[in-house]
Design an enzyme around this catalytic site. Structure first.
Site, short mmCIF file in Angstrom:
data_model
loop_
_atom_site.label_atom_id
_atom_site.label_comp_id
_atom_site.label_asym_id
_atom_site.label_seq_id
_atom_site.Cartn_x
_atom_site.Cartn_y
_atom_site.Cartn_z
N ASN A 105 1.60 3.51 -11.70
CA ASN A 105 0.74 3.14 -10.57
C ASN A 105 0.39 4.31 -9.66
O ASN A 105 -0.73 4.36 -9.14
CB ASN A 105 1.36 1.98 -9.79
CG ASN A 105 1.13 0.67 -10.54
OD1 ASN A 105 0.27 0.59 -11.40
ND2 ASN A 105 1.90 -0.35 -10.22
N GLN A 112 -7.71 7.31 -7.40
CA GLN A 112 -8.55 6.59 -6.44
C GLN A 112 -8.56 7.28 -5.07
O GLN A 112 -9.55 7.20 -4.34
CB GLN A 112 -8.12 5.12 -6.36
CG GLN A 112 -8.38 4.46 -7.73
CD GLN A 112 -8.18 2.97 -7.77
OE1 GLN A 112 -7.70 2.37 -6.81
NE2 GLN A 112 -8.52 2.36 -8.90
N ASP A 159 5.63 -9.67 4.46
CA ASP A 159 7.05 -9.80 4.83
C ASP A 159 7.17 -10.28 6.27
O ASP A 159 8.01 -11.12 6.60
CB ASP A 159 7.75 -8.45 4.64
CG ASP A 159 7.48 -7.88 3.26
OD1 ASP A 159 7.96 -8.46 2.28
OD2 ASP A 159 6.73 -6.89 3.16
N HIS A 187 8.18 -1.75 1.59
CA HIS A 187 7.92 -3.10 1.06
C HIS A 187 8.70 -3.24 -0.25
O HIS A 187 8.17 -3.10 -1.35
CB HIS A 187 6.42 -3.31 0.82
CG HIS A 187 6.16 -4.57 0.05
ND1 HIS A 187 6.39 -5.82 0.57
CD2 HIS A 187 5.73 -4.79 -1.23
CE1 HIS A 187 6.11 -6.73 -0.33
NE2 HIS A 187 5.71 -6.13 -1.43
P1 NAI Z 1 -3.01 -8.97 -11.11
O1 NAI Z 1 -2.38 -8.38 -12.33
O2 NAI Z 1 -3.39 -10.42 -11.10
O3 NAI Z 1 -4.33 -8.14 -10.74
C1 NAI Z 1 -4.35 -6.76 -10.71
C2 NAI Z 1 -5.74 -6.33 -11.10
O4 NAI Z 1 -5.82 -4.92 -10.96
C3 NAI Z 1 -6.10 -6.66 -12.56
O5 NAI Z 1 -7.33 -7.34 -12.63
C4 NAI Z 1 -6.17 -5.28 -13.20
O6 NAI Z 1 -7.11 -5.20 -14.28
C5 NAI Z 1 -6.59 -4.44 -12.01
N1 NAI Z 1 -6.39 -3.00 -12.20
C6 NAI Z 1 -5.41 -2.36 -12.91
N2 NAI Z 1 -5.62 -1.04 -12.88
C7 NAI Z 1 -6.72 -0.83 -12.12
C8 NAI Z 1 -7.43 0.32 -11.74
N3 NAI Z 1 -7.05 1.55 -12.13
N4 NAI Z 1 -8.52 0.17 -10.96
C9 NAI Z 1 -8.94 -1.05 -10.58
N5 NAI Z 1 -8.31 -2.18 -10.93
C10 NAI Z 1 -7.21 -2.08 -11.68
O7 NAI Z 1 -2.03 -8.62 -9.91
P2 NAI Z 1 -1.98 -9.24 -8.44
O8 NAI Z 1 -1.06 -10.41 -8.46
O9 NAI Z 1 -3.35 -9.40 -7.92
O10 NAI Z 1 -1.19 -8.07 -7.67
C11 NAI Z 1 -1.77 -6.80 -7.47
C12 NAI Z 1 -0.75 -5.83 -6.90
O11 NAI Z 1 -0.32 -6.25 -5.62
C13 NAI Z 1 0.53 -5.68 -7.74
O12 NAI Z 1 0.86 -4.29 -7.75
C14 NAI Z 1 1.55 -6.44 -6.94
O13 NAI Z 1 2.86 -5.96 -7.19
C15 NAI Z 1 1.10 -6.12 -5.53
N6 NAI Z 1 1.60 -7.02 -4.48
C16 NAI Z 1 1.90 -6.46 -3.25
C17 NAI Z 1 2.36 -7.22 -2.20
C18 NAI Z 1 2.68 -6.61 -0.87
O14 NAI Z 1 3.17 -7.35 0.00
N7 NAI Z 1 2.46 -5.33 -0.61
C19 NAI Z 1 2.53 -8.67 -2.36
C20 NAI Z 1 2.17 -9.18 -3.66
C21 NAI Z 1 1.73 -8.36 -4.68
#
Ligand code: NAI
Length: 333
Positions: A105, A112, A159, A187
């Site tokens: 990541n 980006q 959180d 986080h």
């Molecule tokens: P998801 O897997 O449903 O969606 C992630 C999307 O990002 C996918 O469509 C994927 O194709 C896309 N993606 C991957 N690489 C990419 C790139 N280089 N450029 C653009 N898009 C790209 O995941 P979700 O559930 O939407 O979660 C996203 C992130 O948010 C995860 O890393 C998760 O751990 C994080 N998260 C953070 C939280 C926080 O409180 N800070 C809370 C919940 C999730």
């Protein structure tokens, strides 16, 4: 009506974005008088799914949405954007070590960051949601040197919302009567949810500290902290997917605080670049209590840190220093 602003959401075909687009498009974040042009970035294999999302945005008939730009090209996605929700990242798969996730990541956030540097407005406000969020925000900022460091932040508002809701439930009061519950640090499960400064509004218009209202410091120093730290894992265990609706709501809350400012005597937890406040090492992205005005945050100063809190702050700060070193070594390879 104002001129439209450009707002990018990365990971736009994913589950958080599916809720976040609605939060942003209906005016919850930038205000109901602010038109927007939505830039939606995902990776090439997701363009078909993204097309479906674009159809649904049209079918929502949002009056504030003046354009939608779906793309897999960062130079298009970040062009002239005013605000960026950086959600897109690889999710942790079974058997994957935290380190493997971090390596995959942080490289996305290096690329980006460079694209933001080259194409976005210099005033862009960047919120990193994708995990490891704090360290990704550090890397994103490092590779976007022409944008002020202060414009980058990572999300601990989910959180904070979890902690606030838990206290409200325990006190049997409406959730919006509880204020200034804080999240310090990363986080991750080392975060320090802190209710020491929190207060609750009482019916006669006055307020009382949460500690006094609860009269249960044993709970506040133990179960409360552990429940908030582990809430994400509990949601995954139940839903078989990570928090999405609540993450999207929190991302909206965080950006709204940055864009519109915080109300008088209300603090917000923002993971921002450390300036050494509270003896936290400089230049890590650490969640502090903040206030915001004119789109600029400042860290709330002069809170007394007792031994109990000091130990917890040091644990989460040490984790962030380690993550930063790992991330730098991955990016410099
Ligand atoms: P998801 O897997 O449903 O969606 C992630 C999307 O990002 C996918 O469509 C994927 O194709 C896309 N993606 C991957 N690489 C990419 C790139 N280089 N450029 C653009 N898009 C790209 O995941 P979700 O559930 O939407 O979660 C996203 C992130 O948010 C995860 O890393 C998760 O751990 C994080 N998260 C953070 C939280 C926080 O409180 N800070 C809370 C919940 C999730």
């Amino acid at each position: 009506m104002a001129e439209p602003i450009r707002v990018v959401i990365t990971g736009a075909a994913g589950q958080i974005a599916y809720s976040l687009i609605n939060v942003v498009a209906r005016g919850d974040v930038f205000g109901v008088k602010q038109p927007i042009i939505l830039h939606l970035l995902d990776i090439p294999p997701m363009m078909g799914v993204l097309e479906g999302v674009v159809m649904e945005i049209a079918d929502c008939a949002y009056p504030l949405v003046r354009g939608v730009v779906p793309t897999a090209d960062p130079s298009v996605a970040f062009k002239d954007v005013d605000a960026a929700f950086m959600v897109g990242a690889m999710p942790r798969k079974q058997g994957m070590e935290r380190k493997d996730l971090l390596s995959a990541n942080v490289k996305i956030f290096k690329d980006q960051g460079q694209a933001l540097d080259q194409y976005a407005k210099k005033s862009v406000l960047v919120l990193v949601v994708g995990n490891p969020a704090n360290t990704n925000a550090f890397i994103c900022s490092k590779y976007a040197p022409s944008i002020p460091k202060e414009n980058f932040s990572a999300m601990t508002h989910l959180d904070q919302n979890r902690a606030q809701a838990l206290i409200a439930h325990r006190l049997k009061v409406q959730v919006d009567k509880v204020h200034n519950v804080l999240i310090w640090g990363n986080h991750s499960s080392t975060q320090f949810p802190d209710a020491k400064w929190a207060y609750v509004e009482i019916p006669d218009g006055d307020s009382v500290s949460v500690s006094k209202a609860l009269n249960d410091d044993e709970w506040l120093q133990n179960d409360f902290i552990k429940t908030v730290q582990n809430r994400g894992a509990a949601v995954i265990a139940a839903r078989k997917m990570s928090s999405a609706m609540s993450a999207a709501k929190a991302a909206g809350d965080h950006m709204k605080a940055l864009w519109q400012g915080t109300p008088q005597s209300k603090w917000v937890s923002l993971a921002v670049v450390s300036d050494g406040s509270y003896d936290i090492p400089k230049d890590i992205i650490f969640s502090f209590p903040c206030v915001v005005s004119d789109k600029k945050w400042s860290i709330v100063q002069d809170l007394t840190i007792e031994d109990f809190a000091r130990e917890k702050l040091d644990i989460t700060a040490n984790e962030l220093v380690e993550e930063k070193e790992e991330a730098l070594s991955v990016c410099e390879d």
